[in-house]
Design a protein around this motif. Structure first.
Motif, PDB file in Angstrom:
ATOM      1  N   ALA A 187      27.624 -26.276   7.303  1.00 10.01           N
ATOM      2  CA  ALA A 187      27.825 -24.925   6.775  1.00 10.01           C
ATOM      3  C   ALA A 187      27.652 -24.904   5.262  1.00 10.01           C
ATOM      4  CB  ALA A 187      29.206 -24.409   7.160  1.00 10.01           C
ATOM      5  N   LEU A 188      28.151 -25.933   4.578  1.00  8.32           N
ATOM      6  CA  LEU A 188      27.960 -26.015   3.131  1.00  8.32           C
ATOM      7  C   LEU A 188      26.483 -26.114   2.791  1.00  8.32           C
ATOM      8  CD1 LEU A 188      30.802 -28.486   2.099  1.00  8.32           C
ATOM      9  CD2 LEU A 188      30.691 -26.049   1.611  1.00  8.32           C
ATOM     10  N   GLU A 189      25.746 -26.915   3.544  1.00  7.20           N
ATOM     11  CA  GLU A 189      24.323 -27.090   3.279  1.00  7.20           C
ATOM     12  C   GLU A 189      23.539 -25.804   3.552  1.00  7.20           C
ATOM     13  OE1 GLU A 189      20.592 -29.040   2.470  1.00  7.20           O
ATOM     14  OE2 GLU A 189      22.652 -29.227   1.791  1.00  7.20           O
ATOM     15  N   SER A 190      23.854 -25.115   4.643  1.00  7.41           N
ATOM     16  CA  SER A 190      23.115 -23.883   4.932  1.00  7.41           C
ATOM     17  C   SER A 190      23.469 -22.788   3.932  1.00  7.41           C
ATOM     18  CB  SER A 190      23.374 -23.424   6.364  1.00  7.41           C
ATOM     19  OG  SER A 190      24.730 -23.116   6.551  1.00  7.41           O
ATOM     20  N   GLY A 191      24.701 -22.757   3.442  1.00  9.92           N
ATOM     21  CA  GLY A 191      25.055 -21.817   2.388  1.00  9.92           C
ATOM     22  C   GLY A 191      24.326 -22.118   1.086  1.00  9.92           C
ATOM     23  N   ARG A 192      24.197 -23.396   0.776  1.00  7.53           N
ATOM     24  CA  ARG A 192      23.459 -23.799  -0.428  1.00  7.53           C
ATOM     25  C   ARG A 192      21.995 -23.384  -0.320  1.00  7.53           C
ATOM     26  NH1 ARG A 192      19.761 -27.388  -1.903  1.00  7.53           N
ATOM     27  NH2 ARG A 192      19.660 -28.253   0.184  1.00  7.53           N
ATOM     28  N   ILE A 193      21.395 -23.602   0.824  1.00  9.81           N
ATOM     29  CA  ILE A 193      19.994 -23.236   1.011  1.00  9.81           C
ATOM     30  C   ILE A 193      19.810 -21.731   0.896  1.00  9.81           C
ATOM     31  CG2 ILE A 193      18.138 -23.152   2.729  1.00  9.81           C
ATOM     32  CD1 ILE A 193      19.117 -25.914   3.667  1.00  9.81           C
ATOM     33  N   ALA A 194      20.715 -20.954   1.506  1.00  8.92           N
ATOM     34  CA  ALA A 194      20.601 -19.491   1.462  1.00  8.92           C
ATOM     35  C   ALA A 194      20.728 -18.972   0.031  1.00  8.92           C
ATOM     36  CB  ALA A 194      21.666 -18.853   2.351  1.00  8.92           C
ATOM     37  N   ALA A 221      23.140 -13.649  -4.071  1.00 13.85           N
ATOM     38  CA  ALA A 221      22.933 -15.001  -3.546  1.00 13.85           C
ATOM     39  C   ALA A 221      24.203 -15.535  -2.886  1.00 13.85           C
ATOM     40  CB  ALA A 221      22.484 -15.932  -4.665  1.00 13.85           C
ATOM     41  N   LEU A 222      25.348 -15.321  -3.508  1.00 17.19           N
ATOM     42  CA  LEU A 222      26.596 -15.818  -2.915  1.00 17.19           C
ATOM     43  C   LEU A 222      27.017 -14.999  -1.704  1.00 17.19           C
ATOM     44  CD1 LEU A 222      28.741 -16.992  -5.935  1.00 17.19           C
ATOM     45  CD2 LEU A 222      27.290 -18.294  -4.402  1.00 17.19           C
ATOM     46  N   GLU A 223      26.624 -13.729  -1.653  1.00 10.99           N
ATOM     47  CA  GLU A 223      26.897 -12.953  -0.438  1.00 10.99           C
ATOM     48  C   GLU A 223      26.088 -13.505   0.731  1.00 10.99           C
ATOM     49  OE1 GLU A 223      26.157  -8.922  -1.565  1.00 10.99           O
ATOM     50  OE2 GLU A 223      27.998  -8.821  -2.752  1.00 10.99           O
ATOM     51  N   ARG A 224      24.876 -13.960   0.456  1.00 16.51           N
ATOM     52  CA  ARG A 224      24.075 -14.584   1.516  1.00 16.51           C
ATOM     53  C   ARG A 224      24.701 -15.902   1.959  1.00 16.51           C
ATOM     54  NH1 ARG A 224      17.730 -13.347   0.285  1.00 16.51           N
ATOM     55  NH2 ARG A 224      18.008 -11.099   0.121  1.00 16.51           N
ATOM     56  N   ALA A 225      25.244 -16.651   1.013  1.00 22.31           N
ATOM     57  CA  ALA A 225      25.909 -17.910   1.368  1.00 22.31           C
ATOM     58  C   ALA A 225      27.205 -17.655   2.129  1.00 22.31           C
ATOM     59  CB  ALA A 225      26.196 -18.720   0.104  1.00 22.31           C
ATOM     60  N   SER A 226      27.856 -16.517   1.873  1.00 24.50           N
ATOM     61  CA  SER A 226      29.127 -16.226   2.540  1.00 24.50           C
ATOM     62  C   SER A 226      28.950 -16.015   4.043  1.00 24.50           C
ATOM     63  CB  SER A 226      29.785 -14.993   1.916  1.00 24.50           C
ATOM     64  OG  SER A 226      29.076 -13.829   2.268  1.00 24.50           O
ATOM     65  N   HIS A 227      27.746 -15.608   4.471  1.00 24.93           N
ATOM     66  CA  HIS A 227      27.504 -15.418   5.904  1.00 24.93           C
ATOM     67  C   HIS A 227      27.511 -16.743   6.662  1.00 24.93           C
ATOM     68  CE1 HIS A 227      26.786 -11.241   5.235  1.00 24.93           C
ATOM     69  NE2 HIS A 227      25.729 -11.458   4.464  1.00 24.93           N
ATOM     70  N   LYS A 228      27.377 -17.848   5.960  1.00 25.25           N
ATOM     71  CA  LYS A 228      27.339 -19.162   6.598  1.00 25.25           C
ATOM     72  C   LYS A 228      28.719 -19.802   6.709  1.00 25.25           C
ATOM     73  CE  LYS A 228      22.854 -18.839   6.285  1.00 25.25           C
ATOM     74  NZ  LYS A 228      22.032 -18.547   7.428  1.00 25.25           N
ATOM     75  N   MET A 229      29.729 -19.190   6.086  1.00 24.70           N
ATOM     76  CA  MET A 229      31.071 -19.767   6.073  1.00 24.70           C
ATOM     77  C   MET A 229      31.837 -19.386   7.338  1.00 24.70           C
ATOM     78  SD  MET A 229      31.293 -21.549   3.345  1.00 24.70           S
ATOM     79  CE  MET A 229      29.566 -21.920   3.360  1.00 24.70           C
ATOM     80  N   PRO A 230      32.763 -20.235   7.796  1.00 23.32           N
ATOM     81  CA  PRO A 230      33.451 -19.990   9.064  1.00 23.32           C
ATOM     82  C   PRO A 230      34.576 -18.953   8.994  1.00 23.32           C
ATOM     83  CG  PRO A 230      34.164 -22.064   8.138  1.00 23.32           C
ATOM     84  CD  PRO A 230      33.064 -21.559   7.256  1.00 23.32           C
ATOM     85  N   VAL A 231      35.028 -18.581   7.802  1.00 23.58           N
ATOM     86  CA  VAL A 231      36.118 -17.616   7.654  1.00 23.58           C
ATOM     87  C   VAL A 231      35.702 -16.544   6.644  1.00 23.58           C
ATOM     88  CG1 VAL A 231      37.950 -19.256   8.229  1.00 23.58           C
ATOM     89  CG2 VAL A 231      37.227 -19.022   5.878  1.00 23.58           C
ATOM     90  N   PRO A 232      36.469 -15.444   6.544  1.00 23.55           N
ATOM     91  CA  PRO A 232      36.128 -14.422   5.546  1.00 23.55           C
ATOM     92  C   PRO A 232      36.153 -14.992   4.120  1.00 23.55           C
ATOM     93  CG  PRO A 232      37.726 -13.574   7.119  1.00 23.55           C
ATOM     94  CD  PRO A 232      37.575 -15.029   7.404  1.00 23.55           C
ATOM     95  N   THR A 233      35.269 -14.479   3.284  1.00 20.50           N
ATOM     96  CA  THR A 233      35.141 -14.983   1.920  1.00 20.50           C
ATOM     97  C   THR A 233      35.224 -13.843   0.918  1.00 20.50           C
ATOM     98  OG1 THR A 233      32.747 -14.763   1.976  1.00 20.50           O
ATOM     99  CG2 THR A 233      33.657 -16.885   2.639  1.00 20.50           C
ATOM    100  N   ARG A 234      35.256 -14.207  -0.361  1.00 16.75           N
ATOM    101  CA  ARG A 234      35.310 -13.227  -1.434  1.00 16.75           C
ATOM    102  C   ARG A 234      34.389 -13.705  -2.549  1.00 16.75           C
ATOM    103  NH1 ARG A 234      39.754  -9.546  -1.907  1.00 16.75           N
ATOM    104  NH2 ARG A 234      40.436 -10.619  -0.049  1.00 16.75           N
ATOM    105  N   VAL A 235      33.528 -12.810  -3.033  1.00 14.42           N
ATOM    106  CA  VAL A 235      32.636 -13.099  -4.155  1.00 14.42           C
ATOM    107  C   VAL A 235      33.182 -12.356  -5.358  1.00 14.42           C
ATOM    108  CG1 VAL A 235      30.303 -12.884  -5.061  1.00 14.42           C
ATOM    109  CG2 VAL A 235      30.639 -13.378  -2.650  1.00 14.42           C
ATOM    110  N   LYS A 236      33.424 -13.080  -6.453  1.00 15.19           N
ATOM    111  CA  LYS A 236      33.989 -12.422  -7.643  1.00 15.19           C
ATOM    112  C   LYS A 236      33.530 -13.110  -8.902  1.00 15.19           C
ATOM    113  CE  LYS A 236      38.283 -14.809  -6.636  1.00 15.19           C
ATOM    114  NZ  LYS A 236      39.688 -14.652  -6.277  1.00 15.19           N
ATOM    115  N   LEU A 237      33.722 -12.418 -10.025  1.00 12.51           N
ATOM    116  CA  LEU A 237      33.396 -12.977 -11.332  1.00 12.51           C
ATOM    117  C   LEU A 237      34.491 -13.944 -11.755  1.00 12.51           C
ATOM    118  CD1 LEU A 237      32.209  -9.806 -13.254  1.00 12.51           C
ATOM    119  CD2 LEU A 237      30.806 -11.708 -12.524  1.00 12.51           C
ATOM    120  N   GLU A 238      34.102 -15.037 -12.351  1.00  7.44           N
ATOM    121  CA  GLU A 238      35.087 -15.985 -12.858  1.00  7.44           C
ATOM    122  C   GLU A 238      35.449 -15.591 -14.275  1.00  7.44           C
ATOM    123  OE1 GLU A 238      35.658 -20.671 -12.456  1.00  7.44           O
ATOM    124  OE2 GLU A 238      33.978 -20.070 -13.709  1.00  7.44           O
ATOM    125  N   LYS A 239      36.722 -15.676 -14.567  1.00 10.93           N
ATOM    126  CA  LYS A 239      37.172 -15.297 -15.911  1.00 10.93           C
ATOM    127  C   LYS A 239      37.137 -16.459 -16.851  1.00 10.93           C
ATOM    128  CE  LYS A 239      40.022 -11.745 -13.957  1.00 10.93           C
ATOM    129  NZ  LYS A 239      41.327 -11.292 -13.625  1.00 10.93           N
TER     130      LYS A 239
END
Length: 175
Positions: free
Chosen positions: A69-76, A157-175
């Motif tokens: 899952a990590l690898e497919s998220g990285r590729i996406a 790009a990270l939203e596309r990677a989030s589809h490969k993760m097994p649980v719900p995810t959150r994409v946000k800006l880092e402070k």
């Protein structure tokens, strides 16, 4: 046999169950497969370029994330970023967790008189079939560093990677 479904291994184990042997040499797992992740850092590795901001992908639940899952998220994520940005100087994509946890499989006997097969097998160890990263809630899984103008593309790009993760995810800006 193909990969077993991620739902089998998704549960966060807390502490991994490992073999406790009376002989010291049998305590480690022999023949554990290598992680499927090929690169943990991609993009502008060389150079002194400092990026203005970063976008992160975090998980909303504790779970184990298989290395596949990590690898497919990285590729996406990387395929989207490399199409819209220059991979040599416009972004850095990082995978934060490392898949240390060894996944094991012990086949169930689906035949008559299988009770003899399981005598004395309360916690059968099984053979190693893969690796996973044990990830806590809110822990960073992917991080993309970009300049201010490229933030929408990094989010996509990270939203596309989030589809490969097994649980719900959150994409946000880092402070």
């Amino acid at each position: 046999m193909g990969d077993r479904p991620a739902s089998i291994y998704r549960e966060h184990p807390g502490q991994p169950y490992t073999r406790q042997s009376q002989k010291k040499n049998d305590n480690y797992i022999k023949g554990a497969p290598a992680p499927r992740v090929t690169q943990y850092v991609q993009g502008a590795k060389k150079g002194d370029h400092e990026f203005d901001s970063a976008v992160i992908l975090t998980l909303d639940e504790d779970c184990t994330v298989r290395s596949e899952a990590l690898e497919s998220g990285r590729i996406a994520a990387n395929s989207h970023l490399s199409k819209v940005l220059d991979p040599e100087e416009d972004y850095i994509l990082r995978i934060k967790p490392y898949p240390h946890h060894v996944l094991r499989y012990h086949p169930l006997a689906g035949i008559a008189q299988a009770d003899r097969y399981y005598e004395g097998m309360r916690k059968p160890f099984g053979r190693p079939i893969g690796r996973a990263a044990i990830v806590d809630e809110g822990q960073i899984v992917f991080k993309v560093e970009v300049d201010e103008g490229d933030l929408p593309e990094a989010k996509k790009a990270l939203e596309r990677a989030s589809h490969k993760m097994p649980v719900p995810t959150r994409v946000k800006l880092e402070k």
